[in-house]
Design a protein around this motif. Structure first.
Motif, mmCIF file in Angstrom:
data_model
loop_
_atom_site.group_PDB
_atom_site.id
_atom_site.type_symbol
_atom_site.label_atom_id
_atom_site.label_comp_id
_atom_site.label_asym_id
_atom_site.label_seq_id
_atom_site.Cartn_x
_atom_site.Cartn_y
_atom_site.Cartn_z
ATOM 1 N N ALA A 276 5.389 -2.176 1.648
ATOM 2 C CA ALA A 276 4.165 -2.905 1.995
ATOM 3 C C ALA A 276 3.773 -3.874 0.892
ATOM 4 C CB ALA A 276 3.038 -1.905 2.262
ATOM 5 N N GLU A 277 3.971 -3.456 -0.354
ATOM 6 C CA GLU A 277 3.650 -4.315 -1.496
ATOM 7 C C GLU A 277 4.520 -5.569 -1.500
ATOM 8 O OE1 GLU A 277 2.337 -5.818 -5.215
ATOM 9 O OE2 GLU A 277 1.435 -4.405 -3.806
ATOM 10 N N LEU A 278 5.797 -5.419 -1.211
ATOM 11 C CA LEU A 278 6.692 -6.572 -1.183
ATOM 12 C C LEU A 278 6.281 -7.548 -0.070
ATOM 13 C CD1 LEU A 278 10.199 -4.962 -1.816
ATOM 14 C CD2 LEU A 278 8.899 -6.448 -3.347
ATOM 15 N N LYS A 279 5.905 -7.021 1.075
ATOM 16 C CA LYS A 279 5.463 -7.877 2.176
ATOM 17 C C LYS A 279 4.202 -8.632 1.785
ATOM 18 C CE LYS A 279 4.134 -7.723 7.052
ATOM 19 N NZ LYS A 279 3.935 -6.861 8.247
ATOM 20 N N SER A 280 3.291 -7.944 1.104
ATOM 21 C CA SER A 280 2.049 -8.572 0.669
ATOM 22 C C SER A 280 2.313 -9.684 -0.341
ATOM 23 C CB SER A 280 1.122 -7.513 0.053
ATOM 24 O OG SER A 280 -0.056 -8.094 -0.456
ATOM 25 N N ARG A 281 3.254 -9.455 -1.254
ATOM 26 C CA ARG A 281 3.592 -10.479 -2.253
ATOM 27 C C ARG A 281 4.125 -11.733 -1.573
ATOM 28 N NH1 ARG A 281 6.821 -6.998 -6.948
ATOM 29 N NH2 ARG A 281 5.123 -5.519 -7.418
ATOM 30 N N LEU A 306 4.507 10.084 7.406
ATOM 31 C CA LEU A 306 5.059 8.853 6.846
ATOM 32 C C LEU A 306 4.980 7.705 7.855
ATOM 33 C CD1 LEU A 306 8.140 10.433 5.070
ATOM 34 C CD2 LEU A 306 6.232 9.289 3.919
ATOM 35 N N GLU A 307 5.229 8.003 9.111
ATOM 36 C CA GLU A 307 5.116 6.972 10.139
ATOM 37 C C GLU A 307 3.681 6.465 10.246
ATOM 38 O OE1 GLU A 307 8.696 8.014 13.295
ATOM 39 O OE2 GLU A 307 6.793 9.122 13.456
ATOM 40 N N GLU A 308 2.733 7.374 10.132
ATOM 41 C CA GLU A 308 1.321 6.978 10.172
ATOM 42 C C GLU A 308 0.969 6.109 8.974
ATOM 43 O OE1 GLU A 308 -0.665 10.717 10.351
ATOM 44 O OE2 GLU A 308 -0.339 10.984 12.522
ATOM 45 N N LEU A 309 1.490 6.437 7.801
ATOM 46 C CA LEU A 309 1.241 5.633 6.601
ATOM 47 C C LEU A 309 1.837 4.236 6.763
ATOM 48 C CD1 LEU A 309 0.256 5.392 3.651
ATOM 49 C CD2 LEU A 309 2.488 6.287 2.943
ATOM 50 N N ALA A 310 3.053 4.157 7.279
ATOM 51 C CA ALA A 310 3.694 2.859 7.474
ATOM 52 C C ALA A 310 2.897 1.993 8.458
ATOM 53 C CB ALA A 310 5.120 3.056 7.961
ATOM 54 N N ALA A 311 2.398 2.629 9.512
ATOM 55 C CA ALA A 311 1.604 1.886 10.488
ATOM 56 C C ALA A 311 0.288 1.416 9.878
ATOM 57 C CB ALA A 311 1.339 2.769 11.706
ATOM 58 N N GLN A 312 -0.336 2.269 9.085
ATOM 59 C CA GLN A 312 -1.615 1.933 8.439
ATOM 60 C C GLN A 312 -1.462 0.747 7.496
ATOM 61 O OE1 GLN A 312 -3.278 5.241 6.225
ATOM 62 N NE2 GLN A 312 -4.400 3.868 4.876
ATOM 63 N N LEU A 313 -0.343 0.702 6.753
ATOM 64 C CA LEU A 313 -0.108 -0.355 5.767
ATOM 65 C C LEU A 313 0.628 -1.556 6.367
ATOM 66 C CD1 LEU A 313 1.061 1.839 2.724
ATOM 67 C CD2 LEU A 313 -1.217 0.884 3.147
ATOM 68 N N ASP A 314 1.014 -1.434 7.632
ATOM 69 C CA ASP A 314 1.825 -2.474 8.281
ATOM 70 C C ASP A 314 3.076 -2.761 7.444
ATOM 71 O OD1 ASP A 314 2.526 -4.285 10.252
ATOM 72 O OD2 ASP A 314 1.447 -5.955 9.301
ATOM 73 N N ALA A 315 3.701 -1.695 6.997
ATOM 74 C CA ALA A 315 4.874 -1.816 6.121
ATOM 75 C C ALA A 315 6.133 -2.083 6.945
ATOM 76 C CB ALA A 315 5.050 -0.539 5.308
ATOM 77 N N PRO A 316 7.028 -2.919 6.454
ATOM 78 C CA PRO A 316 8.277 -3.207 7.158
ATOM 79 C C PRO A 316 9.278 -2.063 6.984
ATOM 80 C CG PRO A 316 8.215 -4.428 5.104
ATOM 81 C CD PRO A 316 6.891 -3.711 5.213
ATOM 82 N N VAL A 317 9.026 -0.968 7.668
ATOM 83 C CA VAL A 317 9.828 0.248 7.536
ATOM 84 C C VAL A 317 10.228 0.717 8.927
ATOM 85 C CG1 VAL A 317 9.891 2.638 6.725
ATOM 86 C CG2 VAL A 317 8.609 0.917 5.426
ATOM 87 N N ASP A 318 11.505 1.021 9.086
ATOM 88 C CA ASP A 318 12.012 1.545 10.349
ATOM 89 C C ASP A 318 12.477 2.980 10.145
ATOM 90 O OD1 ASP A 318 11.729 -0.969 11.669
ATOM 91 O OD2 ASP A 318 13.571 -1.646 10.668
ATOM 92 N N PHE A 319 11.970 3.881 10.972
ATOM 93 C CA PHE A 319 12.377 5.282 10.925
ATOM 94 C C PHE A 319 13.450 5.494 11.998
ATOM 95 C CE2 PHE A 319 8.255 5.130 8.977
ATOM 96 C CZ PHE A 319 8.320 6.062 7.949
ATOM 97 N N LEU A 320 14.665 5.704 11.558
ATOM 98 C CA LEU A 320 15.807 5.770 12.466
ATOM 99 C C LEU A 320 16.148 7.186 12.893
ATOM 100 C CD1 LEU A 320 18.073 3.139 10.685
ATOM 101 C CD2 LEU A 320 16.402 2.780 12.505
ATOM 102 N N GLY A 321 15.479 8.183 12.310
ATOM 103 C CA GLY A 321 15.747 9.570 12.682
ATOM 104 C C GLY A 321 17.079 10.060 12.142
#
Length: 440
Positions: A276-281, A306-321
């Motif tokens: 999320a920090e990198l996206k913000s930069r 972790l999925e909830e955190l990624a959604a909250q921060l709008d982080a570019p993260v994919d959970f592939l299982g």
């Protein structure tokens, strides 16, 4: 791994002489592990399966003792399946009630029952034939299971080798560290480990730290070797070839991948925050850094959080299982960076996934605090070390590598060379065979 017909036929012919000996008496090895992927199973570790196969090829007779309970599936095995009888070694299942979580009292109780049942099995073998085994080889932890192996080996005057792949109770203090209370609760684990270390004839460690650990509880020297968990590089590369075409990677995007458990030891929250920090930069400053996208391969108790955190921060993260090993290999090879993400208090030294990370030809970022592995990252030149639980520092490291393709390429090549030299099981596990041959 496929086995030639001659190995299978030899194993079958020798089976009738397994307990009672014969003209072609081979050295007999008992291999004991509570966690191994067998037969048609899709999840689990392969270290002890591969070792058992290798020992058979090297001329030993092997009986693999393992649990009737499959740790990764949290379910009991159907031990009647033909896939468990078509191996070049004999498989004996230890009855165990099972458990639902990796860390709870039911797991401790389950291992205690398994240890008791294993003691009965080993005593039966030696009662039938005083020369049932020439050496007992067992993993630790579980400490109580390893203690049974050490004591029964001593009682029947055969060497015992401990394969040390984690430290209990040291690792448990990461989760529960309450003065006095933890000392009392963890005393049985410390006691069992001390007995194992005092009785062993040799030690194999999955890191130098682990191989040296018994010295703290004994005065007598002992032979020891460090053999990383590693992987079969040929199988890894085959997985990449087979599944690379299934992965669509956008041009100009840099991927940072994590593979493994989403649980207490592994600090994925910091990785999500770093993404999320990198996206913000990039949004704030028009950074020239390519877009970094994090791919998280695996499952575990922390996934929903972790999925909830990624959604909250709008982080570019994919959970592939969860991905089986061949597909995981393809995802890692498609990535530019791999992340060994651990919390500060993690007791792990050189974890299982490192062999796959280095094989993938990706630059590595390490947040683990193990002095041994941090020194290796630096001396072997395959990655960057950053402090644990520091999202800013992790973002800086990912940004540096994202900007510098040539640096990634150099680190990736160095990592692959280390994988071929030190983590490829067909090559590196010969050190275990040599130790067993010497002691048996």
């Amino acid at each position: 791994m496929e086995h030639s017909n001659d190995i299978l036929e030899t194993a079958a012919a020798d089976d009738s002489r397994f307990r009672h000996g014969g003209a072609r008496r081979k050295k007999r090895i008992a291999v004991v592990t509570m966690g191994v992927k067998l037969g048609d199973e899709t999840k689990g570790y392969t270290r002890f399966r591969f070792l058992s196969e290798l020992l058979v090829r090297e001329g030993f007779e092997v009986e693999l003792f393992t649990s009737s309970f499959q740790h990764w599936e949290k379910a009991h095995r159907d031990t009647s399946l033909p896939c468990y009888r078509s191996q070049p070694y004999r498989i004996t299942f230890i009855d165990e009630p099972g458990y639902r979580k990796n860390l709870d009292l039911s797991r401790i109780k389950s291992h205690r029952v398994a240890a008791r049942n294993l003691r009965s099995l080993l005593r039966e073998r030696f009662a039938e034939d005083p020369r049932a085994f020439d050496l007992v080889y067992a993993e630790i932890p579980p400490n109580d299971v390893a203690r049974v192996c050490a004591e029964e080996a001593q009682a029947h005057d055969v060497p015992f080798v401990a394969d040390i792949n984690d430290l209990w109770p040291e690792a448990m203090r990461m989760v529960v560290d309450v003065p006095v209370v933890s000392d009392i609760a963890f005393y049985p684990f410390a006691r069992d480990a001390r007995i194992v270390y005092q009785l062993l004839s040799g030690a194999v460690g999955t890191s130098d730290e682990y191989a040296a650990r018994p010295a703290a509880d004994r005065e007598a020297p002992y032979p020891r070797v460090t053999v990383y968990v590693g992987n079969d590089l040929a199988a890894f590369d085959e997985g990449v070839r087979e599944h690379a075409g299934e992965i669509d990677k956008p041009a100009g995007e840099v991927w940072a991948a994590y593979a493994g458990t989403l649980g207490a030891s592994y600090d994925l929250a910091t990785l999500v925050r770093a993404a999320a920090e990198l996206k913000s930069r990039r949004s704030a400053g028009g950074s020239r850094t390519p877009a970094v996208r994090v791919k998280i391969l695996g499952d575990g108790p922390d996934r929903t959080k972790l999925e909830e955190l990624a959604a909250q921060l709008d982080a570019p993260v994919d959970f592939l299982g969860y991905q089986d090993h061949p597909r995981m290999a393809a995802w890692l090879a498609a990535s530019d960076i791999v992340v060994n993400s651990l919390v500060k208090s993690a007791a792990q030294s050189i974890v299982t996934k490192i062999g796959d990370y280095l094989a993938s030809r990706s630059a590595l970022v390490n947040t683990g605090s193990s002095p041994e592995f941090r020194a290796k990252v630096t001396s072997d030149g395959f990655g960057l070390n950053v402090p644990a639980e520091d999202a800013g520092a992790l973002a800086d490291a990912l940004e540096e590598l994202a900007r510098n393709a040539s640096l990634r390429k150099i680190m990736a090549a160095k990592g692959r060379a280390v994988a071929e030299r030190e983590f490829d099981q067909p090559r590196s596990y010969q050190a275990i065979v040599d130790l067993i041959r010497k002691l048996a």
